[in-house]
Design an enzyme around this catalytic site. Structure first.
Site, PDB file in Angstrom:
ATOM      1  N   HIS A  23     -26.882  22.852  71.385  1.00 56.11           N
ATOM      2  CA  HIS A  23     -26.048  24.063  71.371  1.00 56.11           C
ATOM      3  C   HIS A  23     -24.811  23.837  70.508  1.00 56.11           C
TER       4      HIS A  23
ATOM      5  N   ASP B  54     -20.439  36.097  39.262  1.00 56.33           N
ATOM      6  CA  ASP B  54     -21.279  35.433  40.266  1.00 56.33           C
ATOM      7  C   ASP B  54     -20.537  34.177  40.682  1.00 56.33           C
TER       8      ASP B  54
ATOM      9  N   TRP C 193     -22.607  16.680  70.918  1.00 55.45           N
ATOM     10  CA  TRP C 193     -22.539  16.944  69.474  1.00 55.45           C
ATOM     11  C   TRP C 193     -21.669  15.898  68.794  1.00 55.45           C
TER      12      TRP C 193
ATOM     13  N   SER D  27     -25.784  20.193  51.903  1.00 60.47           N
ATOM     14  CA  SER D  27     -25.665  21.637  51.726  1.00 60.47           C
ATOM     15  C   SER D  27     -24.205  22.062  51.713  1.00 60.47           C
ATOM     16  N   SER D  28     -23.448  21.593  52.698  1.00 58.25           N
ATOM     17  CA  SER D  28     -22.045  22.000  52.773  1.00 58.25           C
ATOM     18  C   SER D  28     -21.264  21.534  51.564  1.00 58.25           C
TER      19      SER D  28
ATOM     20  N   HIS E  56     -11.924  16.456  63.233  1.00 59.06           N
ATOM     21  CA  HIS E  56     -10.792  17.364  63.356  1.00 59.06           C
ATOM     22  C   HIS E  56     -10.655  18.286  62.155  1.00 59.06           C
TER      23      HIS E  56
ATOM     24  N   GLU F  72     -12.919  19.292  60.463  1.00 56.42           N
ATOM     25  CA  GLU F  72     -14.044  20.209  60.666  1.00 56.42           C
ATOM     26  C   GLU F  72     -13.632  21.429  61.498  1.00 56.42           C
TER      27      GLU F  72
ATOM     28  N   TYR G 265     -10.816  22.812  61.633  1.00 52.58           N
ATOM     29  CA  TYR G 265     -10.032  23.729  60.803  1.00 52.58           C
ATOM     30  C   TYR G 265     -10.898  24.378  59.736  1.00 52.58           C
TER      31      TYR G 265
ATOM     32  N   SER H 271      -6.174  38.074  57.679  1.00 54.52           N
ATOM     33  CA  SER H 271      -5.093  38.447  56.770  1.00 54.52           C
ATOM     34  C   SER H 271      -5.498  39.577  55.832  1.00 54.52           C
TER      35      SER H 271
ATOM     36  N   HIS I 103      -6.309  12.608  68.559  1.00 55.40           N
ATOM     37  CA  HIS I 103      -5.971  13.339  69.793  1.00 55.40           C
ATOM     38  C   HIS I 103      -7.224  13.618  70.625  1.00 55.40           C
ATOM     39  N   HIS I 104      -8.391  13.343  70.065  1.00 56.42           N
ATOM     40  CA  HIS I 104      -9.620  13.441  70.863  1.00 56.42           C
ATOM     41  C   HIS I 104      -9.888  12.139  71.598  1.00 56.42           C
TER      42      HIS I 104
ATOM     43  N   THR J 237       0.668  27.121  62.161  1.00 56.25           N
ATOM     44  CA  THR J 237      -0.219  28.114  62.765  1.00 56.25           C
ATOM     45  C   THR J 237       0.603  29.258  63.344  1.00 56.25           C
TER      46      THR J 237
ATOM     47  N   LYS K 103       1.554  31.789  60.834  1.00 59.97           N
ATOM     48  CA  LYS K 103       0.502  32.765  60.560  1.00 59.97           C
ATOM     49  C   LYS K 103       0.507  33.875  61.592  1.00 59.97           C
TER      50      LYS K 103
ATOM     51  N   ARG L 213     -16.877  17.993  81.980  1.00 57.20           N
ATOM     52  CA  ARG L 213     -17.836  18.703  81.135  1.00 57.20           C
ATOM     53  C   ARG L 213     -19.125  17.894  81.043  1.00 57.20           C
TER      54      ARG L 213
HETATM   55  C1  HEA Z   1     -18.836  28.074  67.357  1.00 59.62           C
HETATM   56  C2  HEA Z   1     -19.265  27.364  68.279  1.00 59.62           C
HETATM   57  C3  HEA Z   1     -19.730  27.797  69.655  1.00 59.62           C
HETATM   58  C4  HEA Z   1     -20.098  29.019  70.135  1.00 59.62           C
HETATM   59  C5  HEA Z   1     -20.163  30.335  69.401  1.00 59.62           C
HETATM   60  C6  HEA Z   1     -20.429  28.827  71.513  1.00 59.62           C
HETATM   61  C7  HEA Z   1     -20.855  29.848  72.356  1.00 59.62           C
HETATM   62  C8  HEA Z   1     -21.111  29.692  73.705  1.00 59.62           C
HETATM   63  N1  HEA Z   1     -21.019  28.517  74.427  1.00 59.62           N
HETATM   64 FE1  HEA Z   1     -20.580  26.688  73.659  1.00 59.62          FE
HETATM   65  N2  HEA Z   1     -20.132  24.855  72.902  1.00 59.62           N
HETATM   66  C9  HEA Z   1     -19.781  24.576  71.611  1.00 59.62           C
HETATM   67  C10 HEA Z   1     -19.605  25.492  70.589  1.00 59.62           C
HETATM   68  C11 HEA Z   1     -19.859  26.856  70.721  1.00 59.62           C
HETATM   69  N3  HEA Z   1     -20.267  27.517  71.847  1.00 59.62           N
HETATM   70  C12 HEA Z   1     -19.583  23.170  71.441  1.00 59.62           C
HETATM   71  C13 HEA Z   1     -19.180  22.462  70.156  1.00 59.62           C
HETATM   72  C14 HEA Z   1     -19.831  22.597  72.682  1.00 59.62           C
HETATM   73  C15 HEA Z   1     -19.739  21.128  73.069  1.00 59.62           C
HETATM   74  C16 HEA Z   1     -21.084  20.514  73.060  1.00 59.62           C
HETATM   75  C17 HEA Z   1     -21.021  19.128  73.593  1.00 59.62           C
HETATM   76  O1  HEA Z   1     -20.482  18.915  74.687  1.00 59.62           O
HETATM   77  O2  HEA Z   1     -21.507  18.227  72.917  1.00 59.62           O
HETATM   78  C18 HEA Z   1     -20.167  23.687  73.590  1.00 59.62           C
HETATM   79  C19 HEA Z   1     -20.448  23.518  74.930  1.00 59.62           C
HETATM   80  C20 HEA Z   1     -20.652  24.563  75.829  1.00 59.62           C
HETATM   81  C21 HEA Z   1     -20.689  24.413  77.233  1.00 59.62           C
HETATM   82  C22 HEA Z   1     -20.428  23.145  77.996  1.00 59.62           C
HETATM   83  C23 HEA Z   1     -21.665  22.414  78.244  1.00 59.62           C
HETATM   84  C24 HEA Z   1     -21.371  21.153  78.965  1.00 59.62           C
HETATM   85  O3  HEA Z   1     -20.304  20.549  78.785  1.00 59.62           O
HETATM   86  O4  HEA Z   1     -22.234  20.763  79.744  1.00 59.62           O
HETATM   87  C25 HEA Z   1     -20.951  25.658  77.764  1.00 59.62           C
HETATM   88  C26 HEA Z   1     -21.067  25.944  79.205  1.00 59.62           C
HETATM   89  O5  HEA Z   1     -20.935  26.992  79.642  1.00 59.62           O
HETATM   90  C27 HEA Z   1     -21.051  26.575  76.669  1.00 59.62           C
HETATM   91  C28 HEA Z   1     -21.313  27.927  76.783  1.00 59.62           C
HETATM   92  C29 HEA Z   1     -21.311  28.815  75.712  1.00 59.62           C
HETATM   93  C30 HEA Z   1     -21.639  30.215  75.842  1.00 59.62           C
HETATM   94  C31 HEA Z   1     -22.038  30.912  77.096  1.00 59.62           C
HETATM   95  C32 HEA Z   1     -21.514  30.753  74.582  1.00 59.62           C
HETATM   96  C33 HEA Z   1     -21.731  32.206  74.200  1.00 59.62           C
HETATM   97  O6  HEA Z   1     -20.642  32.657  73.441  1.00 59.62           O
HETATM   98  C34 HEA Z   1     -23.020  32.407  73.447  1.00 59.62           C
HETATM   99  C35 HEA Z   1     -23.331  33.881  73.310  1.00 59.62           C
HETATM  100  C36 HEA Z   1     -24.509  34.169  72.445  1.00 59.62           C
HETATM  101  C37 HEA Z   1     -25.749  34.423  72.875  1.00 59.62           C
HETATM  102  C38 HEA Z   1     -26.112  34.331  74.299  1.00 59.62           C
HETATM  103  C39 HEA Z   1     -26.867  34.715  71.918  1.00 59.62           C
HETATM  104  C40 HEA Z   1     -27.205  36.152  71.780  1.00 59.62           C
HETATM  105  C41 HEA Z   1     -28.117  36.731  72.785  1.00 59.62           C
HETATM  106  C42 HEA Z   1     -29.433  36.491  72.932  1.00 59.62           C
HETATM  107  C43 HEA Z   1     -30.186  35.441  72.193  1.00 59.62           C
HETATM  108  C44 HEA Z   1     -30.221  37.280  73.854  1.00 59.62           C
HETATM  109  C45 HEA Z   1     -30.579  36.581  75.098  1.00 59.62           C
HETATM  110  C46 HEA Z   1     -29.476  36.750  76.065  1.00 59.62           C
HETATM  111  C47 HEA Z   1     -29.599  36.684  77.400  1.00 59.62           C
HETATM  112  C48 HEA Z   1     -30.877  36.319  78.055  1.00 59.62           C
HETATM  113  C49 HEA Z   1     -28.433  36.999  78.279  1.00 59.62           C
HETATM  114  N4  HEA Z   1     -20.868  25.878  75.498  1.00 59.62           N
HETATM  115  C1  HEA Z   2     -11.670  26.349  65.439  1.00 60.97           C
HETATM  116  C2  HEA Z   2     -11.573  25.292  66.116  1.00 60.97           C
HETATM  117  C3  HEA Z   2     -10.322  24.683  66.698  1.00 60.97           C
HETATM  118  C4  HEA Z   2      -8.998  24.941  66.455  1.00 60.97           C
HETATM  119  C5  HEA Z   2      -8.384  25.935  65.503  1.00 60.97           C
HETATM  120  C6  HEA Z   2      -8.271  24.040  67.299  1.00 60.97           C
HETATM  121  C7  HEA Z   2      -6.876  23.986  67.323  1.00 60.97           C
HETATM  122  C8  HEA Z   2      -6.156  23.042  68.023  1.00 60.97           C
HETATM  123  N1  HEA Z   2      -6.660  22.093  68.870  1.00 60.97           N
HETATM  124 FE1  HEA Z   2      -8.603  21.869  69.391  1.00 60.97          FE
HETATM  125  N2  HEA Z   2     -10.557  21.461  69.679  1.00 60.97           N
HETATM  126  C9  HEA Z   2     -11.632  22.088  69.110  1.00 60.97           C
HETATM  127  C10 HEA Z   2     -11.569  23.113  68.197  1.00 60.97           C
HETATM  128  C11 HEA Z   2     -10.378  23.641  67.692  1.00 60.97           C
HETATM  129  N3  HEA Z   2      -9.115  23.275  68.041  1.00 60.97           N
HETATM  130  C12 HEA Z   2     -12.854  21.552  69.594  1.00 60.97           C
HETATM  131  C13 HEA Z   2     -14.263  21.987  69.183  1.00 60.97           C
HETATM  132  C14 HEA Z   2     -12.524  20.560  70.500  1.00 60.97           C
HETATM  133  C15 HEA Z   2     -13.433  19.700  71.377  1.00 60.97           C
HETATM  134  C16 HEA Z   2     -14.343  18.808  70.674  1.00 60.97           C
HETATM  135  C17 HEA Z   2     -15.204  18.073  71.655  1.00 60.97           C
HETATM  136  O1  HEA Z   2     -14.686  17.151  72.299  1.00 60.97           O
HETATM  137  O2  HEA Z   2     -16.379  18.431  71.783  1.00 60.97           O
HETATM  138  C18 HEA Z   2     -11.068  20.515  70.517  1.00 60.97           C
HETATM  139  C19 HEA Z   2     -10.349  19.597  71.277  1.00 60.97           C
HETATM  140  C20 HEA Z   2      -8.987  19.430  71.178  1.00 60.97           C
HETATM  141  C21 HEA Z   2      -8.275  18.317  71.738  1.00 60.97           C
HETATM  142  C22 HEA Z   2      -8.894  17.137  72.497  1.00 60.97           C
HETATM  143  C23 HEA Z   2      -8.975  17.421  73.923  1.00 60.97           C
HETATM  144  C24 HEA Z   2      -9.667  16.354  74.672  1.00 60.97           C
HETATM  145  O3  HEA Z   2     -10.861  16.133  74.436  1.00 60.97           O
HETATM  146  O4  HEA Z   2      -9.007  15.727  75.493  1.00 60.97           O
HETATM  147  C25 HEA Z   2      -6.941  18.496  71.430  1.00 60.97           C
HETATM  148  C26 HEA Z   2      -5.862  17.583  71.808  1.00 60.97           C
HETATM  149  O5  HEA Z   2      -4.851  17.525  71.264  1.00 60.97           O
HETATM  150  C27 HEA Z   2      -6.851  19.735  70.662  1.00 60.97           C
HETATM  151  C28 HEA Z   2      -5.678  20.263  70.152  1.00 60.97           C
HETATM  152  C29 HEA Z   2      -5.612  21.372  69.314  1.00 60.97           C
HETATM  153  C30 HEA Z   2      -4.362  21.872  68.750  1.00 60.97           C
HETATM  154  C31 HEA Z   2      -2.978  21.363  69.012  1.00 60.97           C
HETATM  155  C32 HEA Z   2      -4.717  22.920  67.938  1.00 60.97           C
HETATM  156  C33 HEA Z   2      -3.756  23.736  67.087  1.00 60.97           C
HETATM  157  O6  HEA Z   2      -4.257  23.903  65.795  1.00 60.97           O
HETATM  158  C34 HEA Z   2      -3.468  25.082  67.702  1.00 60.97           C
HETATM  159  C35 HEA Z   2      -2.281  25.745  67.030  1.00 60.97           C
HETATM  160  C36 HEA Z   2      -2.046  27.151  67.497  1.00 60.97           C
HETATM  161  C37 HEA Z   2      -1.097  27.553  68.363  1.00 60.97           C
HETATM  162  C38 HEA Z   2      -0.176  26.594  69.013  1.00 60.97           C
HETATM  163  C39 HEA Z   2      -0.973  28.992  68.771  1.00 60.97           C
HETATM  164  C40 HEA Z   2      -0.190  29.874  67.854  1.00 60.97           C
HETATM  165  C41 HEA Z   2       1.189  29.435  67.608  1.00 60.97           C
HETATM  166  C42 HEA Z   2       2.298  30.127  67.980  1.00 60.97           C
HETATM  167  C43 HEA Z   2       2.216  31.426  68.657  1.00 60.97           C
HETATM  168  C44 HEA Z   2       3.608  29.565  67.590  1.00 60.97           C
HETATM  169  C45 HEA Z   2       4.515  29.133  68.659  1.00 60.97           C
HETATM  170  C46 HEA Z   2       4.010  27.962  69.340  1.00 60.97           C
HETATM  171  C47 HEA Z   2       4.734  26.890  69.712  1.00 60.97           C
HETATM  172  C48 HEA Z   2       6.095  26.536  69.244  1.00 60.97           C
HETATM  173  C49 HEA Z   2       4.161  25.970  70.711  1.00 60.97           C
HETATM  174  N4  HEA Z   2      -8.097  20.278  70.519  1.00 60.97           N
HETATM  175 CU   LIG Z   3      -8.948  18.059  66.948  1.00 61.18          CU
END
Ligand code: HEA
Ligand code: HEA
Ligand SMILES: [Cu+2]
Ligand code: CUA
Lengths: 291, 355, 542
Positions: free
Chosen positions: C93, C122, C158, C186-187, C270, C272, C274, C285, C319-320, C345, C348, C467
């Site tokens: 997933h 293009d 993942w 690809s990317s 990380h 990634e 962004y 925007s 930070h992870h 951020t 923005k 989790r």
């Molecule tokens: C962009 C990235 C993205 C997106 C869009 C989503 C979308 C969703 N995620 Fe995802 N998720 C991740 C990225 C994302 N996730 C990542 C990176 C992890 C961590 C993996 C890891 O731990 O290694 C994670 C882990 C994660 C967990 C934790 C699993 C665990 O720790 O055990 C859960 C649990 O609820 C969850 C739920 C969902 C749900 C309900 C949606 C929903 O938003 C999805 C909605 C979309 C659909 C459902 C599809 C459309 C509908 C159909 C196909 C029709 C059929 C529908 C029905 C029968 C109702 N996700």
């Molecule tokens: C699109 C993806 C995305 C984005 C944009 C971010 C944005 C940020 N993430 Fe997140 N992050 C993930 C995707 C993302 N993250 C994923 C996938 C994981 C889990 C991976 C895994 O373990 O599977 C993760 C996990 C993760 C962790 C690790 C947690 C853990 O495993 O223990 C941390 C810890 O620092 C973190 C921090 C942040 C911070 C500080 C930002 C900042 O960029 C956020 C900045 C934005 C704001 C703060 C809000 C707007 C700001 C204001 C309104 C201004 C005023 C604010 C202040 C002065 C405070 N993220």
């Molecule tokens: Cu990070």
């Protein structure tokens, strides 16, 4: 400036990319299967892998032929040339980052993992409780679990190889100057020499590997010293191979009379690539062999 | 279920809790201001209300302000965070050292200087997990033998692992530290109140990562000291029992009964209760060459494990009797029927041959 | 930005598939049609459509896996799947959503829109563009196929931490590794194409500080991609050799360190995240000014903020890894750098709010999604900030609090921005207006259900639910049930979107060239649907 906005050539549909996609798929599935069935001797994966490589080569030949034809018939503009050049530059940057991952692993193990196993930083107990007899030194000739090996010195083959590669960069540059100044003889001769130097490098490296495996007991699985040694030099060797192939292709194109002083992107790209490979080697020589 | 972090039972966990609440409130205020202003625009600057767009599109003053102010807020957050962190990472001057070793999927505790060590396994019965039995109150958060700690003494933990990365976590202490194979991480705690505290493994460690709880029983100091003495006595007794067991012969029935319970407790997670394993992941025992072949090799695998695979060494985890019984069971359960009863002496021979 | 003289108009009015003269020389053969048209295409719009459809299918596949996860977690106890399969679902997933849904969707949008926005005929390297796309379906076929192998597919999360992914993983790891290699290739090729297109193919007068923000954000994203995808390739390569060739990069016994894997992975990981949000900022925007009928506030600071976020993203990876036992000094360094990212951020977010301030706002579907994005992404960002505070992260780490955080930034962030962009440009792509009723339904159903789905996860995490577990203690039962119901509802809501898109492709009210009265940019100067070839002669931007 107006020159910059000539009509941009957009190629018509082309079958090559999808052929290439299939080739990559074959390579990936083949390699995956091969690796999985290594304990049983490789399975069918190896054949699929080779077939994939063959298709890939077929694709590259076809694709480049199209590009060369288009280029030779003057469809490209200066702008197109810039696109190619920038594309190549960014590709080389991505290669740099690929090597960075392995250099990162080398630095991390040398400067963090091994000292920590030896009890440095906040890992005093790691050494006392888990690896009481382990001594943190680099090159790591005795691993924590007691595997031993020998270190590859920088004198001898590696030094010769360094000299060879540095010279080859110079010879290639001379060839390039020859191209730019329309001195065809200079171009062919020095390009040919560069290719020979490349092949020489590869031969010596094979010899080095054989020596390592047969006489020194230095192998891919000889702890992190062997791991980083072989992966870094190995990937570098693959890149030298690729670079040599590119130069050989350039050689034949030169013989066919391709390239003009203004228009020789392919040659330039190969030469950039060669210089890049050279620079990587210098880093390797310093960090893998000397230090 | 509490809907928030809890203050916990250590000074550190209280500090962490209040830090959490402070940051949370700051975030709420920021969110309220930003969303409030946005909502105001959405309500009063609507086209349908005849709003005409203004013309401004930059203002250096405002932009500097909203760069600098957040920066200052962050500094305000960083100060208490830094001091709490530094306090948490100082395990020096502890009164007791315990080595905590994770392995798939249980914890092992070893009290330095006291000659006490034991494994701590999930005690929830499989039937509850499979929904064939009512689930108990501490479902999935209960173990056969909890870690026991004293109150008011600084305890240092040395975290490590036998196989993959695990993470030892007790929320009430605010301690979570990864157990990395081949390395030791240090952590510490000093608990203020006696009680039973529960946590879970917090790093994905394979199939049964969700079934690897941490339970800690904290005793008042005197009780803890008594417990230590009793445990040391028990350890001596157990060693004597091992010695004695070498003299005893097990019957097939005895060995099969004991063997089955050991098998279900230790082996079945991977090799499955029916001995069939999981294709491509864990080998089957039913019909396997090892369970039908050379006894010594079979014992060796069980006692010493198989390097480079998930098969652990059970020599230190089980008593001689249990080892003998489980090998007997594996050789005679399901379709396996070697008819052999393995005795403690045979196991002992393999273990001695080691040294 | 201001007035745009477009001399491409006449030529742009040509019919869709007319090959007789669209500014290309030497067309001897007729272009292929049918399936071959898509296999052989070099056209940025066709390739863009391929990417978008592919990513949507992957979203459904990844979503279906999420539904399996939510169904198993509906009640305590094991009901539907066994733990090993559950781990495969979680892992795949995550991989599918990140590499299959979000990234290709943004690449699709880039393909479609960047040439239109900068007045290019293009992408710079059209054949390579096709190659970048077509290797993707193969990569994912491999990954999904591995689920059916004996022993199952990848089950190590993942993030594939060693040694769970090496010594303790199944055979399918080899297929996983090679499929990630292909995704990486690809990317990288896609990103090179974007960078070169932007650097080299801008129309006369389209200077750097006139570029639409979507183009700017993608330029910086592409740089991040080229910088970090090769590092991921290196990481999987070391996993491969550790598992199959006896190396010990991640094994202390040979002098390596399992934590080193995490450093390498998160150095990629990380940036990634962004990569998955910067293009979203670009889309928002574009939309916010259009529906506020007011110029974007602080254009220059938007550009600088994007660049700062990208720069900082290389300094925060650990930070992870706060619980992995790094020395305090390292923990402090990574905490401070992570906190700093909030500043750009924030800039923005404030700029968007200031754009709306005293605008003339209307609420069409793109705007609704953009507004939801701003609010919900900010919530996700603020929880990110909480995670950055190291001593408290010890409590949050690897709990559902983290899961809540990243779904807020990814689903209500990245996915919502993609939805917003799709609504914004759909009329341009298809030439038809979509059904506003369906769009409203889609929006409101999604908005409500997504919060029912992800908001309570914060509480689960704070209460102590780890989790990646298939079963949990009884106290978490009620909230999990609510979350699952939200999940099913959100999943079903996406089917409305599917229906809407299909309907819109088939027909509907004819869309004008300039679909939205407040919209700005070159893409609105060509007719709707955008003809196959546009800007064969570059327009002049004044
Ligand atoms: C962009 C990235 C993205 C997106 C869009 C989503 C979308 C969703 N995620 Fe995802 N998720 C991740 C990225 C994302 N996730 C990542 C990176 C992890 C961590 C993996 C890891 O731990 O290694 C994670 C882990 C994660 C967990 C934790 C699993 C665990 O720790 O055990 C859960 C649990 O609820 C969850 C739920 C969902 C749900 C309900 C949606 C929903 O938003 C999805 C909605 C979309 C659909 C459902 C599809 C459309 C509908 C159909 C196909 C029709 C059929 C529908 C029905 C029968 C109702 N996700
Ligand atoms: C699109 C993806 C995305 C984005 C944009 C971010 C944005 C940020 N993430 Fe997140 N992050 C993930 C995707 C993302 N993250 C994923 C996938 C994981 C889990 C991976 C895994 O373990 O599977 C993760 C996990 C993760 C962790 C690790 C947690 C853990 O495993 O223990 C941390 C810890 O620092 C973190 C921090 C942040 C911070 C500080 C930002 C900042 O960029 C956020 C900045 C934005 C704001 C703060 C809000 C707007 C700001 C204001 C309104 C201004 C005023 C604010 C202040 C002065 C405070 N993220
Ligand atoms: Cu990070
Ligand atoms: Cu042990 Cu998770």
């Amino acid at each position: 400036m107006s020159q910059q906005y000539q009509r941009y050539y957009v190629p018509a549909q082309s079958p090559w990319p999808i052929v290439g996609a299939v080739a990559l798929f074959m390579i990936a599935v083949g390699a995956g299967n091969y690796v999985i069935s290594l304990p049983e001797g490789g399975g069918y994966g190896g054949y699929l892998l080779l077939a994939g490589v063959a298709v890939l080569i077929y694709m590259l030949v076809g694709w480049f032929r199209n590009v060369i034809d288009e280029s030779m018939s003057g469809m490209y503009s200066g702008q197109m040339d810039r696109s190619f050049k920038q594309g190549m530059a960014w590709f080389i940057f991505s290669e740099v980052m690929f090597f960075a991952a392995f250099f990162g692993a080398l630095f991390y193990t040398r400067m963090i993992a091994i000292p920590w196993l030896g009890g440095a930083s906040n890992n005093l107990m790691t050494n006392e409780v888990l690896w009481p007899t382990f001594e943190a030194v680099w090159p790591l000739l005795t691993t924590p679990d007691g595997t031993t090996t020998e270190a590859m010195g920088w004198q001898g083959l590696p030094l010769y190889n360094t000299i060879i590669l540095v010279i080859s960069s110079v010879t290639l540059h001379i060839a390039h100057t020859g191209l730019e100044q329309e001195k065809r003889k200079q171009l062919t001769a020095w390009l040919g020499l560069t290719i020979l130097l490349g092949i020489g490098f590869l031969t010596l490296q094979v010899e080095e590997y054989i020596h390592a495996y047969r006489e020194m007991g230095l192998m891919l699985n000889s702890g992190v010293y062997g791991n980083t040694f072989f992966l870094l030099t190995g990937f570098h060797g693959l890149h030298v191979t690729l670079g040599t192939v590119m130069l050989i292709v350039m050689f034949f194109r030169v013989l066919k009379g391709h390239f003009t002083p203004q228009n020789h992107f392919a040659f330039q790209a190969s030469s950039w690539y060669w210089h890049f490979v050279d620079v990587v080697w210098l880093c390797l020589f310093v960090f893998v062999y000397v230090l | 279920m509490p809907w928030n972090l809890t203050p916990g039972v250590t000074d550190i966990s209280e500090q962490v809790y209040s830090l959490h609440m402070t940051i949370f409130y700051i975030c709420c205020v920021i969110a309220l201001i930003v969303f409030g202003i946005m909502l105001y625009s959405l309500i009063y600057h609507r086209k349908s209300k005849g709003a005409k767009p203004a013309n401004f599109h930059e203002s250096t003053k405002v932009e500097i302000a909203w760069t600098v102010v957040p920066f200052l807020i962050l500094i305000g957050m960083a100060v208490p965070a830094t001091s709490t962190l530094i306090a948490m990472e100082d395990p020096s001057e502890s009164a007791l050292t315990i080595q905590v070793t994770g392995s798939q999927w249980k914890w092992h505790y070893k009290y330095f200087g006291h000659d006490i060590e034991f494994y701590s396994l999930l005690s929830t019965p499989t039937d509850q997990i499979r929904n064939q039995q009512e689930k108990s109150d501490n479902y999935l958060l209960e173990v056969d033998k909890p870690l026991v700690l004293p109150t008011n003494r600084k305890v240092r933990f040395l975290m490590t692992s036998d196989d993959v990365i695990h993470s030892w976590w007790v929320p009430a202490f605010a301690v979570k530290k990864d157990a990395n194979p081949g390395f030791i991480n240090e952590a510490w705690t000093k608990v203020n109140e006696p009680g039973t505290y529960r946590g879970q493994c917090a790093e994905l460690c394979g199939k049964d990562h969700g079934f690897m709880p941490v339970v800690v029983e904290v005793l008042p100091e005197e009780e803890f000291d008594q417990w230590l003495v009793a445990q040391q006595q028990a350890a001596t007794d157990a060693a004597a029992a091992e010695q004695a067991s070498l003299e005893q012969q097990m019957t097939m029935a005895e060995a099969m009964a004991l063997g089955e319970s050991v098998y279900i407790g230790r082996c079945a997670a991977c090799h499955q209760p029916n001995g069939m394993g999981l294709a491509g992941v864990f080998p089957a025992i039913n019909g396997s060459a090892i369970a039908a072949g050379d006894v010594t090799e079979h014992i060796d695998v069980v006692v010493n494990g198989r390097g480079g695979t998930a098969m652990q060494a059970f020599g230190a985890q089980l008593s001689l009797r249990e080892l003998a019984a489980v090998v007997t069971y594996q050789r005679n359960a399901w379709d396996n029927n070697t008819g052999e009863v393995i005795q403690t002496t045979e196991v002992d021979a393999v273990m001695q041959g080691e040294q | 930005m201001n007035s745009i003289v477009n001399d491409a108009k006449t030529e742009a009015a040509e019919p869709l598939l007319d090959s007789s003269d669209h500014g290309e020389h030497d067309h001897h053969e007729q272009p292929a049609t049918g399936i071959k048209r898509w296999l052989y295409t070099t056209n940025h719009k066709e390739i863009g459509s391929l990417y978008l459809w592919f990513s949507f299918i992957m979203f459904l596949v990844g979503g279906a896996m999420a539904m399996v996860i939510r169904a198993e977690l509906f009640q305590p106890g094991l009901q539907l799947v066994d733990p090993h399969f559950f781990n495969q679902m979680t892992t795949v997933h995550g991989l599918i959503m990140v590499f299959g849904a979000v990234m290709p969707a943004f690449t699709g949008l880039a393909n479609w829109m960047i040439p239109l926005m900068i007045g290019a005929p293009d992408m710079a390297l059209p054949r390579m563009n096709n190659w970048s796309f077509w290797i993707l379906p193969f990569a994912f076929a491999m990954l999904l196929g591995s689920l059916f192998m004996e022993g199952g597919g990848p089950a190590f999360g993942w993030t594939f931490y060693a040694p769970l992914s090496t010594t303790y993983s199944g055979d399918s790891t080899a297929l996983f590794v090679f499929s990630v290699h292909i995704m990486g290739i690809s990317s990288i090729m896609g990103a090179i194409n974007v960078v070169v297109t932007i650097m080299n193919l801008r129309a006369p007068g389209m200077t750097w500080m006139k570029l639409p923000l979507f183009v700017w954000t993608w330029l910086i994203t592409a740089f991040l991609l080229i910088a970090v995808m090769p590092v991921l390739a290196g990481a999987v390569t070391m996993i491969l050799t550790d598992k199959f060739f006896g190396t010990s990069f991640f094994d202390a016994a040979g002098g390596g360190d399992p934590v080193m894997f995490q450093h390498i992975f998160w150095f990629f990981g990380h940036p990634e995240v962004y990569i998955m949000i910067l293009p979203a900022f670009g889309i928002i925007s574009a939309i916010v000014p259009a529906f506020s009928r007011k110029r974007l506030f602080g254009y220059a600071s938007m550009v600088y903020a994007t660049a700062s976020i990208a720069g900082l993203s290389f300094l925060v990876w650990a930070h992870h890894m706060f619980t992995t036992g790094m020395p305090v000094a390292a923990e402090l360094f990574f905490m401070y750098c992570t906190m700093l990212i909030s500043v750009p951020t924030g800039v923005k977010v404030f700029n968007w709010v200031a754009t709306m301030w005293r605008g003339s706002i209307s609420f069409e579907a793109p705007m609704l999604f953009a507004l939801a994005f701003i609010v919900l992404f900010t919530i996700g960002g603020l929880s990110g900030l909480m995670l950055a505070i190291t001593p408290v992260d010890f409590q949050y780490h690897d709990t559902y609090f983290v899961v809540a955080h990243f779904h807020y930034v990814l689903v209500t962030g990245a996915i919502f921005s993609i939805m917003a962009g799709a609504y914004y440009w759909l009329p341009k792509w298809t030439g038809h207006m979509y059904s506003e009723t369906l769009a409203k339904w889609h929006f409101w159903c999604s908005l409500v259900s997504v919060n029912v789905l992800f908001f309570p996860m914060h509480f689960l995490g704070l209460a102590g639910m780890p989790r990646r577990i298939p079963d949990y203690a009884l106290q978490f039962a009620d909230v999990n049930q609510v979350v699952s119901i939200g999940g099913f509802a959100f999943g079903l809501s996406q089917l409305i979107f599917l229906a809407l898109v299909i309907k819109c492709v088939r027909g509907g009210k004819k869309a004008e060239a300039k679909v939205w009265d407040g919209a700005e940019g070159l893409e609105w100067t060509v007719p709707s649907p955008a003809p196959l070839h546009t800007f064969s002669t570059p327009p002049v931007v004044k």
